[in-house]
Design an enzyme around this catalytic site. Structure first.
Site, PDB file in Angstrom:
ATOM      1  N   LYS A   1       0.821  -1.205   0.000  1.00  0.00           N
ATOM      2  CA  LYS A   1       0.000   0.000   0.000  1.00  0.00           C
ATOM      3  C   LYS A   1       0.854   1.253   0.000  1.00  0.00           C
ATOM      4  CE  LYS A   1      -3.860  -0.177   2.147  1.00  0.00           C
ATOM      5  NZ  LYS A   1      -4.879  -0.257   3.184  1.00  0.00           N
TER       6      LYS A   1
ATOM      7  N   TRP B   1      -0.728  -1.047   8.861  1.00  0.00           N
ATOM      8  CA  TRP B   1      -0.711   0.010   7.849  1.00  0.00           C
ATOM      9  C   TRP B   1      -1.027  -0.482   6.445  1.00  0.00           C
ATOM     10  CZ3 TRP B   1      -1.611   4.565   9.298  1.00  0.00           C
ATOM     11  CH2 TRP B   1      -1.220   4.993  10.561  1.00  0.00           C
ATOM     12  N   GLU B   2      -0.773  -1.735   6.160  1.00  0.00           N
ATOM     13  CA  GLU B   2      -1.165  -2.252   4.853  1.00  0.00           C
ATOM     14  C   GLU B   2      -2.662  -2.503   4.803  1.00  0.00           C
ATOM     15  OE1 GLU B   2       0.655  -2.384   2.257  1.00  0.00           O
ATOM     16  OE2 GLU B   2       2.609  -2.001   3.171  1.00  0.00           O
ATOM     17  N   GLY B   3      -3.226  -2.969   5.904  1.00  0.00           N
ATOM     18  CA  GLY B   3      -4.651  -3.258   5.936  1.00  0.00           C
ATOM     19  C   GLY B   3      -4.959  -4.592   5.274  1.00  0.00           C
TER      20      GLY B   3
END
Length: 273
Positions: free
Chosen positions: A2, A125-127
């Site tokens: 991401k 944070w990437e999800g």
């Protein structure tokens, strides 16, 4: 991954090993990868008839009966099947057998994985994405930031839709690619604990190996600057994607700095404990 603005840049390896040169590429378009195998990301491509120099050779997944992979002077790996060496055997020394064919960092003694704090940070944070979908700048991803290499992420061995458990397994599969290139770029003199290593692994996972290699952050660490100072000053600079400052990146970098500064007695570079 991401918020990554560019694909992995070409790697240029620094090596003092003798080069085996003048070998032609025999495939129409041949991928040169960040590691010896098709699961590694594509660093650059070679065209049919192009000459390549081989710095060393190693084994990997077999391609048409040949399990040798050639490390080129560009620092990436191509299946020996696609190189006209005149033999299916070795024409250069084995990678890691001596001289400059080992990585300029610690030669393989690094931590291939990251600690749980690092995995949690990357996952946060990437999800989680259950099926291949475009990320905020349009790159197709799945799981926790896996950047698709083939249409519909066909290279992924786990069934879609992913569960969080299989997405975590995919992340664990992906991590060594980034820790490997990070280890390649750092000198043995750079001492990092497992939290510092994990924070940098998260950063490389996000920005890509090529961007990390050319970064001031890596240069400063290799020059002997204090790691905590370097992280605090350099990581926050990596806040842009698609030409814009993204608040998500600002926040991620802050998390990485905090993890980097978290004390730990467990060493991860150059010798994993």
């Amino acid at each position: 991954m991401k918020f990554t603005s560019f694909a992995v840049c070409a790697l240029i390896a620094a090596t003092t090993a003798p080069l085996a040169s003048g070998y032609q590429i025999k495939g129409d378009v041949v991928n040169c990868r960040s590691g010896p195998g098709t699961s590694y990301g594509v660093v650059k491509t070679y065209k049919k008839g192009q000459n390549v120099s081989i710095t060393c050779q190693t084994t990997g997944p077999s391609v048409n009966g040949n399990n040798i992979w050639d490390k080129t002077s560009d620092g990436c790996y191509v299946a020996d099947h696609y190189v006209l060496t005149g033999t299916n055997g070795y024409v250069a020394e084995k990678c890691g057998s001596g001289g400059g064919s080992t990585p300029p960092g610690n030669g393989g003694g690094y931590c291939k994985k990251v600690n749980q704090a690092g995995l949690n940070l990357i996952s946060k944070w990437e999800g989680f994405v259950a099926v291949p979908s475009p990320d905020p700048i349009g790159l197709p991803t799945v799981g926790y930031g896996h950047l698709c290499q083939k249409k519909n992420c066909a290279e992924v061995k786990y069934k879609f839709p992913l569960t969080k458990a299989t997405a975590q397994l995919l992340l664990n599969d992906d991590i060594p690619k980034y820790t490997s290139c990070l280890a390649d770029y750092l000198n043995n003199s750079v001492k990092l604990n497992d939290n510092q290593w994990a924070a940098l692994a998260s950063w490389v996972f996000n920005v890509g190996c090529g961007n990390a290699k050319s970064s001031t952050l890596v240069k400063r660490l290799n020059n002997g600057d204090a790691p905590n100072t370097v992280a605090a000053q350099e990581l926050p600079k990596w806040r842009m994607a698609g030409g814009k400052v993204l608040q998500g990146l600002v926040n991620r970098r802050a998390d990485e700095v905090r993890l980097f500064k978290t004390a730990s007695s467990k060493q991860a570079h150059p010798n994993c404990q």
